[in-house]
Enzyme design. Structure first.
Site, PDB file in Angstrom:
ATOM      1  N   HIS A 112       6.969  21.254  35.610  1.00 44.74           N
ATOM      2  CA  HIS A 112       7.121  21.264  37.060  1.00 44.74           C
ATOM      3  C   HIS A 112       6.945  22.719  37.505  1.00 44.74           C
ATOM      4  O   HIS A 112       7.223  23.639  36.743  1.00 44.74           O
ATOM      5  CB  HIS A 112       8.551  20.779  37.360  1.00 44.74           C
ATOM      6  N   ASP A 134      14.385  22.234  30.644  1.00 48.78           N
ATOM      7  CA  ASP A 134      14.485  21.751  32.012  1.00 48.78           C
ATOM      8  C   ASP A 134      14.930  20.294  31.919  1.00 48.78           C
ATOM      9  O   ASP A 134      14.152  19.408  31.552  1.00 48.78           O
ATOM     10  CB  ASP A 134      13.116  21.877  32.696  1.00 48.78           C
ATOM     11  N   GLN A 182      14.993  15.692  34.814  1.00 50.81           N
ATOM     12  CA  GLN A 182      14.784  14.246  34.684  1.00 50.81           C
ATOM     13  C   GLN A 182      15.587  13.646  33.539  1.00 50.81           C
ATOM     14  O   GLN A 182      16.061  12.521  33.633  1.00 50.81           O
ATOM     15  CB  GLN A 182      13.290  13.962  34.433  1.00 50.81           C
ATOM     16  N   LYS A 184      19.516  14.356  40.967  1.00 51.15           N
ATOM     17  CA  LYS A 184      18.724  13.385  40.212  1.00 51.15           C
ATOM     18  C   LYS A 184      19.641  12.563  39.307  1.00 51.15           C
ATOM     19  O   LYS A 184      19.193  11.752  38.512  1.00 51.15           O
ATOM     20  CB  LYS A 184      17.653  14.095  39.393  1.00 51.15           C
ATOM     21  N   CYS A 211       4.427  18.135  42.268  1.00 49.68           N
ATOM     22  CA  CYS A 211       4.739  19.544  41.965  1.00 49.68           C
ATOM     23  C   CYS A 211       4.369  19.904  40.536  1.00 49.68           C
ATOM     24  O   CYS A 211       5.048  20.702  39.873  1.00 49.68           O
ATOM     25  CB  CYS A 211       6.206  19.865  42.237  1.00 49.68           C
TER      26      CYS A 211
END
Lengths: 143, 431
Positions: free
Chosen positions: B124, B201, B204, B227, B388
């Site tokens: 991202h 990261d 998600q 999220k 993105c």
């Protein structure tokens, strides 16, 4: 005889009223309107004629003939092409003065801003601004 | 199928019970943000109605209550990700800030000219730009792990990139655009073997997968609240204590100081050293209730339900393809991402073996923006565009996808509604 800008806008409003606010039918109608736009010559679809600020790609190509501005337009998305076709319908074949003095009231009346949301509204506003800029340029140059 | 009572779960999410454009809302944009359970909304309202006060300083009762609740969330997130110590959990305003914090604080101290930072093709933007900024500043080199047609990392290429020059591997755990679950444990072990640190990261991943930072042995993990059924504007940076203690403050002011004089300032202990200014107190407090919802529902149950939704969706999309082309789509076709874009009505984008409940696809002859708006007219919320991840889209040779991403409150019936709508879109695009 070219209709005046107010009459054209009133006709557009009447046509959209048929859908009674139903979003799906309105979108299909917009896409059909886009398909009816004359094909834009490839040589006019250059980066110089891309409208900046749109999420989709929109090309707007002006010419000035017999004191009137004529617009060709295209987009890589069908719905946006329909939107720009409305502007072409209203403003193509009008004098720079008529374009600059006109008020666009049909957008609000057909509920377009509610339908397209703020992101596309910004793109739509960019198209309007670009058309007015071309009209202003032709008015200033007088040719 | 899962053991969950989805009707009962849906009743906890008041936003789902509404019509959009005259149709029942089908919310399939969960990779962008999840909806919030009533308990989270209630916690936020309660905080502002009865407990609002600034934390950590004042002697009064409201301040004590706010501080206790704020720190209770820290303990909950510590347990949620299995951090060794509660001080290793820093509140930020989101994953983007967490990554920027590491790039600016750790990166500025450690990176030198000629050092290398490795990221992946499927990052991202928020895990690309912070590293570009610090690499440019320090003269370090950014390297990118390529992917195959399914949307999986080429691990051989990764291994070839690793050397004593590698200082950081910043890697997305789960791709937001493709759904791919990256083999992060292997990535971490290989990075550590050359002395590099690893930042994951987890934007998600944390809502779908079990998170155990000690088992993974990652050095940093960025977590997003919104999220994960929690409020927006809240995130967590997990970092190993030894690393965090050696990192300079990222921003100055407020909570991060110990003593300030005009001559010299001494800094607070972790985690406060990195929590400058008044934090997003109410939302941090409400985040705890989101974490509780996930824990009570059970990550395994959630994953089982979401996987069933994904399978139903993928099978349905392939069945549409087959019904329109009259040919059987084999697994090898499904696994090909870009080659068939021109020929088949629907091309799946992202067919990794290990995936979460995210499916991107393109429809031949219909721009994704148009598809998104037409689906919206039927009350179906999906994401369209480049998500993105522009470098990833460039790599795949497309300018965007239609992305359906599922959450625990979605149902098979909603997937059916979606598939019917896609069928109609295809008819339209073939006109």
């Amino acid at each position: 005889m070219q209709k005046n800008i107010t009459d054209i806008q009133n006709e557009i409003i009447e046509n959209f009223e048929l859908f009674d606010g139903d979003m799906e039918s309105t979108l299909f109608y917009l896409m059909d309107l886009g398909k009816k736009l004359p094909v834009m010559p490839v040589e006019h679809k250059t980066d110089d004629f891309i409208v900046k600020g749109c999420q989709s790609k929109v090309w707007l190509y002006p010419t000035f003939t017999d004191g009137k501005v004529v617009f060709e337009a295209d987009s890589n998305t069908e719905i946006t092409k329909g939107l720009v076709s409305l502007l072409v319908q209203v403003w193509s074949n009008q004098t720079p003065d008529d374009i600059l003095n006109s008020e666009l009231f049909f957008i609000e009346k057909i509920g377009m801003s509610r339908m397209i949301g703020s992101q596309r509204s910004n793109g739509f506003a960019s198209m309007i601004k670009q058309i007015r800029m071309y009209a202003l340029a032709y008015k200033a140059s007088g040719s | 199928m899962s053991k969950l009572d989805i009707t009962a779960i849906r009743s906890k999410f008041p936003i789902l019970d509404q019509k959009v454009n005259g149709k029942p809302l089908v919310y399939f944009d969960n990779a962008a943000t999840t909806q919030k359970p009533q308990a989270v909304i209630d916690a936020l309202v309660k905080y502002y109605k009865t407990d609002n006060a600034n934390i950590h300083r004042a002697a009064h009762t409201l301040a004590a209550r706010s501080t206790d609740m704020f720190e209770a969330t820290r303990k909950t997130i510590q347990a949620f990700i299995n951090a060794k110590e509660v001080e290793e959990c820093i509140f930020t305003k989101g994953v983007t800030e967490s990554i920027n914090l590491v790039a600016q604080s750790w990166g500025r101290k450690v990176l030198q000219a000629g050092d290398e930072v490795i990221i992946t093709t499927m990052e991202h933007h928020s895990n690309i730009v912070p590293w570009q900024l610090i690499c440019e500043e320090k003269g370090a080199i950014l390297k990118v792990i390529p992917i195959n047609d399914k949307g999986e990392l080429l691990m051989d290429e990764y291994e070839k990139m690793l050397s004593s020059k590698t200082k950081m591997v910043a890697c997305v755990w789960v791709s937001n655009a493709l759904g791919t679950i990256n083999p992060v444990k292997e990535i971490i072990a290989k990075a550590h073997a050359v002395g590099a640190k690893v930042l994951l990261d987890g934007a998600q991943a944390c809502s779908h997968l079990t998170v155990d930072v000690q088992d993974l042995d990652c050095d940093f993990l960025a977590v997003s609240s919104h999220k994960l059924y929690g409020p927006t504007g809240v995130g967590v940076l997990y970092g190993k204590r030894a690393l965090l203690e050696n990192m300079p403050p990222y921003q100055g002011g407020g909570e991060m100081i110990k003593e300030v004089s005009f001559e010299k300032t001494t800094y607070n202990e972790i985690p406060y050293k990195f929590e400058a200014g008044t934090p997003n107190i109410g939302d941090v407090i409400a985040f705890k209730y989101a974490l509780d919802f996930v824990s009570e529902t059970g990550k395994e149950n959630i994953a089982a339900h979401e996987n069933a939704l994904l399978k139903h969706c993928v099978d349905g999309l392939m069945a549409i393809n087959n019904s329109l082309t009259g040919t059987s789509t084999s697994l090898s076709d499904r696994n090909s991402m870009s080659s068939a874009v021109e020929t088949k009505p629907i091309t799946l984008i992202g067919t990794a073996k290990e995936k979460v409940s995210v499916q991107s696809f393109v429809i031949n002859g219909l721009h994704h923006f148009d598809a998104g708006m037409l689906l919206d007219s039927k009350g179906i919320a999906v994401r369209t565009g480049h998500h993105c991840t522009q470098p990833l889209m460039n790599c795949l040779g497309i300018d965007g996808t239609i992305r359906a991403s599922f959450s625990v409150y979605n149902t098979l019936e909603e997937v059916d509604v979606f598939l019917e709508a896609v069928k109609k879109l295809l008819k339209l695009s073939n006109k």
